[in-house]
Scaffold this motif. Structure first.
Motif, PDB file in Angstrom:
ATOM      1  N   TRP A 196      65.581  26.178  28.134  1.00 14.42           N
ATOM      2  CA  TRP A 196      66.190  24.885  27.987  1.00 14.42           C
ATOM      3  C   TRP A 196      65.187  24.056  26.967  1.00 14.42           C
ATOM      4  CZ3 TRP A 196      69.798  21.576  29.603  1.00 14.42           C
ATOM      5  CH2 TRP A 196      69.528  20.342  29.442  1.00 14.42           C
ATOM      6  N   ASP A 197      65.808  23.594  25.909  1.00 19.75           N
ATOM      7  CA  ASP A 197      65.086  23.147  24.903  1.00 19.75           C
ATOM      8  C   ASP A 197      64.980  21.649  25.137  1.00 19.75           C
ATOM      9  OD1 ASP A 197      64.477  21.834  22.241  1.00 19.75           O
ATOM     10  OD2 ASP A 197      65.285  23.528  21.294  1.00 19.75           O
ATOM     11  N   LEU A 198      63.596  21.308  25.318  1.00 22.90           N
ATOM     12  CA  LEU A 198      63.009  19.937  25.604  1.00 22.90           C
ATOM     13  C   LEU A 198      63.472  19.023  24.554  1.00 22.90           C
ATOM     14  CD1 LEU A 198      59.669  20.805  27.621  1.00 22.90           C
ATOM     15  CD2 LEU A 198      61.748  20.312  28.584  1.00 22.90           C
ATOM     16  N   ASP A 199      63.274  19.439  23.456  1.00 27.15           N
ATOM     17  CA  ASP A 199      63.465  18.274  22.361  1.00 27.15           C
ATOM     18  C   ASP A 199      65.310  17.983  22.157  1.00 27.15           C
ATOM     19  OD1 ASP A 199      60.909  17.905  21.977  1.00 27.15           O
ATOM     20  OD2 ASP A 199      60.682  19.754  20.691  1.00 27.15           O
ATOM     21  N   ALA A 201      67.257  18.745  24.457  1.00 25.30           N
ATOM     22  CA  ALA A 201      68.050  18.585  25.775  1.00 25.30           C
ATOM     23  C   ALA A 201      69.075  19.469  26.195  1.00 25.30           C
ATOM     24  CB  ALA A 201      68.252  17.132  25.946  1.00 25.30           C
ATOM     25  N   ASP A 202      69.082  20.857  25.701  1.00 29.35           N
ATOM     26  CA  ASP A 202      70.152  21.700  26.034  1.00 29.35           C
ATOM     27  C   ASP A 202      69.805  23.099  26.160  1.00 29.35           C
ATOM     28  OD1 ASP A 202      72.876  22.501  26.184  1.00 29.35           O
ATOM     29  OD2 ASP A 202      73.346  22.443  24.119  1.00 29.35           O
ATOM     30  N   TRP A 203      70.531  23.896  26.583  1.00 30.41           N
ATOM     31  CA  TRP A 203      70.066  25.310  26.826  1.00 30.41           C
ATOM     32  C   TRP A 203      70.397  25.890  25.409  1.00 30.41           C
ATOM     33  CZ3 TRP A 203      68.251  27.234  30.867  1.00 30.41           C
ATOM     34  CH2 TRP A 203      68.446  26.873  32.285  1.00 30.41           C
ATOM     35  N   THR A 222      59.918  22.885  37.275  1.00 28.75           N
ATOM     36  CA  THR A 222      61.041  23.235  38.228  1.00 28.75           C
ATOM     37  C   THR A 222      62.199  23.791  37.481  1.00 28.75           C
ATOM     38  OG1 THR A 222      59.923  21.441  39.497  1.00 28.75           O
ATOM     39  CG2 THR A 222      62.290  22.368  40.127  1.00 28.75           C
ATOM     40  N   PRO A 223      62.321  24.905  37.898  1.00 26.26           N
ATOM     41  CA  PRO A 223      63.522  25.690  37.281  1.00 26.26           C
ATOM     42  C   PRO A 223      64.890  25.064  37.174  1.00 26.26           C
ATOM     43  CG  PRO A 223      62.252  27.296  38.297  1.00 26.26           C
ATOM     44  CD  PRO A 223      61.692  25.934  38.539  1.00 26.26           C
ATOM     45  N   ARG A 224      65.533  24.803  36.172  1.00 24.56           N
ATOM     46  CA  ARG A 224      66.875  24.263  36.309  1.00 24.56           C
ATOM     47  C   ARG A 224      67.956  25.359  36.580  1.00 24.56           C
ATOM     48  NH1 ARG A 224      66.680  19.565  32.718  1.00 24.56           N
ATOM     49  NH2 ARG A 224      64.603  19.322  31.692  1.00 24.56           N
ATOM     50  N   GLU A 225      69.032  24.597  36.796  1.00 22.80           N
ATOM     51  CA  GLU A 225      70.255  25.712  37.296  1.00 22.80           C
ATOM     52  C   GLU A 225      71.045  25.961  35.862  1.00 22.80           C
ATOM     53  OE1 GLU A 225      74.081  25.869  40.053  1.00 22.80           O
ATOM     54  OE2 GLU A 225      72.904  24.318  40.191  1.00 22.80           O
ATOM     55  N   LEU A 226      70.964  27.311  35.824  1.00 24.88           N
ATOM     56  CA  LEU A 226      71.696  27.808  34.632  1.00 24.88           C
ATOM     57  C   LEU A 226      73.060  27.621  34.787  1.00 24.88           C
ATOM     58  CD1 LEU A 226      70.753  29.548  32.086  1.00 24.88           C
ATOM     59  CD2 LEU A 226      71.536  31.467  33.165  1.00 24.88           C
ATOM     60  N   VAL A 231      72.867  34.698  34.452  1.00 26.03           N
ATOM     61  CA  VAL A 231      72.419  34.857  33.197  1.00 26.03           C
ATOM     62  C   VAL A 231      73.376  35.766  32.403  1.00 26.03           C
ATOM     63  CG1 VAL A 231      70.728  36.531  33.833  1.00 26.03           C
ATOM     64  CG2 VAL A 231      70.183  35.375  31.911  1.00 26.03           C
ATOM     65  N   GLY A 232      73.764  36.776  33.091  1.00 22.55           N
ATOM     66  CA  GLY A 232      74.799  37.615  32.187  1.00 22.55           C
ATOM     67  C   GLY A 232      75.906  36.924  31.874  1.00 22.55           C
TER      68      GLY A 232
END
Length: 338
Positions: A196-199, A201-203, A222-226, A231-232
């Motif tokens: 997750w790219d913090l700058d 705000a997107d995967w 805290t992990p976000r929901e993918l 992931v596959g």
């Protein structure tokens, strides 16, 4: 009763098989007294094995991790599995090929002949398609740093270097990236970080061979929901340019003057339908309409475009470019040399 050396190997094998062993159960499995188990544990400690003890009526033993790697004991199936994994590792582009080859040689040297014959029968050769660019090698230290950040759930800062760095060294493109790393994955022989790219705000999906990690890492997150939860499926959709549907962004349908069997051999993820002995319907996807038009041209056969219109336009545009290139013109006018 087993001889001391054989009993020590049996004890070591048991300690490696599960995390905690009650002393009484070890004694029962080995057919000796608890006192003999204690003496054998002390002998293994002298050989460098870090074995922890728990006191009390339910006390027992545990093989802990130590500062050095002591000799390990594998059963036949474990030894073969290890050898196969090491052989495959010599072709996976993870930057550990030399180390894997040395480790495989070491394991093979101490194997009994019956197991050595089994692993020698497995010869793995990495074959690349004709004219394919070799997959970039990833430094094993970078992979370990990425994996550690994923495991610890710590914000990762890194420079994202160009595909073709300048001769004076690796140079980052812009400021350092700040991401929450979620998964380290492989795709078609390459390594990628899903984060997750913090700058932004997107995967995002980053090529590991272009990542230069910075230290120290940032705070825990805290992990976000993918998206999609898998992931596959996420990586597949990203590489197909989809928004979660699993489809290519550009998809067209044509009728080719070729047998369906011939077309299906060279169609990895398209749909081929037989219409006759020398005629078939092909549904194919790609990143862009020109790329799709070019992919259809590689079949070198007459075709009828069913749709959509954007595919027709892309074919017409490529036809003009190819005609101009074949006639030595640019945009319909003869080329001039400086």
């Amino acid at each position: 009763m087993q001889k001391t050396s054989a009993r020590l190997l049996s004890l070591l094998s048991l300690l490696q098989a599960r995390r905690d062993w009650p002393g009484a159960l070890l004694a029962e499995r080995l057919g000796v007294s608890p006192r003999t188990v204690r003496r054998d544990v002390d002998r293994l400690r002298e050989l460098g094995y870090p074995i922890a003890s728990a006191k009390g009526p339910d006390g027992g033993y545990r093989l802990d991790a130590g500062s050095d790697l002591p000799p390990l004991l594998f059963d036949d199936e474990q030894a073969v599995a290890l050898a196969v994994a090491l052989r495959i590792a010599t072709t996976n582009g993870a930057g550990v090929e030399d180390a894997a080859a040395r480790a495989l040689h070491t394991v093979r040297q101490v194997m009994p002949a019956r197991l050595r014959r089994r692993i020698d029968s497995l010869q793995v050769t990495a074959v690349e398609p004709p004219n394919a660019r070799p997959n970039p090698q990833v430094d094993s230290g970078v992979l370990m740093a990425l994996g550690a950040a994923v495991h610890a759930r710590e914000v990762l800062r890194f420079d994202y270097v160009p595909v073709s760095p300048p001769e004076n060294g690796r140079r980052a493109e812009g400021p350092p990236r700040r991401v929450e790393p979620h998964h380290l994955v492989t795709w078609a022989g390459r390594w990628y970080l899903v984060a997750w790219d913090l700058d932004r705000a997107d995967w995002r999906t980053f090529r590991a061979d272009r990542i230069a990690p910075r230290t120290p890492t940032g705070p825990r997150f805290t992990p976000r929901e993918l998206p999609g939860g898998d992931v596959g499926a996420f990586v597949l959709n990203r590489f197909q340019g989809a928004d979660g549907s699993g489809a290519w962004p550009c998809r067209g349908e044509v009728i080719l003057a070729l047998p369906a069997d011939d077309v299906s051999r060279y169609t990895r993820d398209g749909i081929v339908e037989e219409l006759g002995p020398d005629r078939c319907r092909l549904v194919l996807g790609s990143w862009s309409w020109p790329a799709l038009a070019a992919a259809l041209g590689r079949f070198d056969a007459d075709m009828e475009i069913v749709g959509p219109d954007r595919l027709r336009e892309a074919c017409a545009r490529l036809a003009r470019r190819y005609a101009a290139a074949a006639g030595g013109t640019t945009g319909g006018r003869p080329r001039t040399r400086a």
